[in-house]
Write a protein that holds these residues in place. Sequence first.
Motif, short mmCIF file in Angstrom:
data_model
loop_
_atom_site.label_atom_id
_atom_site.label_comp_id
_atom_site.label_asym_id
_atom_site.label_seq_id
_atom_site.Cartn_x
_atom_site.Cartn_y
_atom_site.Cartn_z
N PRO A 1 0.82 -1.21 0.00
CA PRO A 1 0.00 0.00 0.00
C PRO A 1 0.86 1.27 0.00
N SER A 2 0.31 2.32 -0.57
CA SER A 2 1.02 3.60 -0.57
C SER A 2 0.52 4.47 0.57
N ASN B 1 -0.57 6.15 3.82
CA ASN B 1 -1.05 5.60 5.10
C ASN B 1 -2.14 4.57 4.91
N ARG B 2 -2.08 3.82 3.83
CA ARG B 2 -3.10 2.81 3.56
C ARG B 2 -2.70 1.47 4.17
N GLY C 1 1.39 0.64 4.42
CA GLY C 1 2.20 1.59 3.67
C GLY C 1 3.23 2.25 4.58
N ASP D 1 2.26 8.71 6.03
CA ASP D 1 1.90 9.95 5.35
C ASP D 1 2.90 11.04 5.74
N GLY E 1 -13.86 0.88 2.55
CA GLY E 1 -12.75 0.09 2.08
C GLY E 1 -12.89 -0.23 0.60
N LEU F 1 -8.73 -2.57 1.20
CA LEU F 1 -7.73 -1.53 1.38
C LEU F 1 -8.39 -0.35 2.09
N PHE F 2 -7.84 0.04 3.24
CA PHE F 2 -8.38 1.15 4.04
C PHE F 2 -7.29 2.18 4.30
N ARG F 3 -7.70 3.41 4.55
CA ARG F 3 -6.77 4.40 5.10
C ARG F 3 -6.64 4.08 6.59
N GLU F 4 -5.50 4.39 7.15
CA GLU F 4 -5.25 4.07 8.56
C GLU F 4 -6.31 4.70 9.47
N ASP G 1 -9.37 5.25 8.92
CA ASP G 1 -10.70 4.66 8.76
C ASP G 1 -10.86 3.43 9.63
#
Length: 98
Positions: A7-8, A10-11, A45, A48, A73, A86-89, A91
């Motif tokens: 992941p890129s 903060n994912r 990832g 950020d 997600g 795949l989630f942002r941190e 979330d």
Amino acid sequence: MAKRLIPSLNRVLVEKLVQPKKSAGGILLPETSKQLNSAKVVAVGPGDRDKDGKLIPVALKEGDTVLLPEYGGLEVKLAADKEYLLFRENDILGTLVD
């Protein structure tokens, strides 16, 4: 052939944990039974950047069990028999600890 996704930013890539359809005694559980929406962290990832350009690392690590929101997600197909999201941190609701 297995694909690996890194992941890129903060994912966080998670694998949804499948809840058992039967109890330990062999009783079939209904679909409406309230279960935690949990998943295992597969990859994270690097983090950020803040407004000064400093790296803010992701607080989660591979192997953590996390609590997911009911919706959200991005579904990712890496293997036919597993469900990846795949989630942002920020979330992710929290980490589950035994």
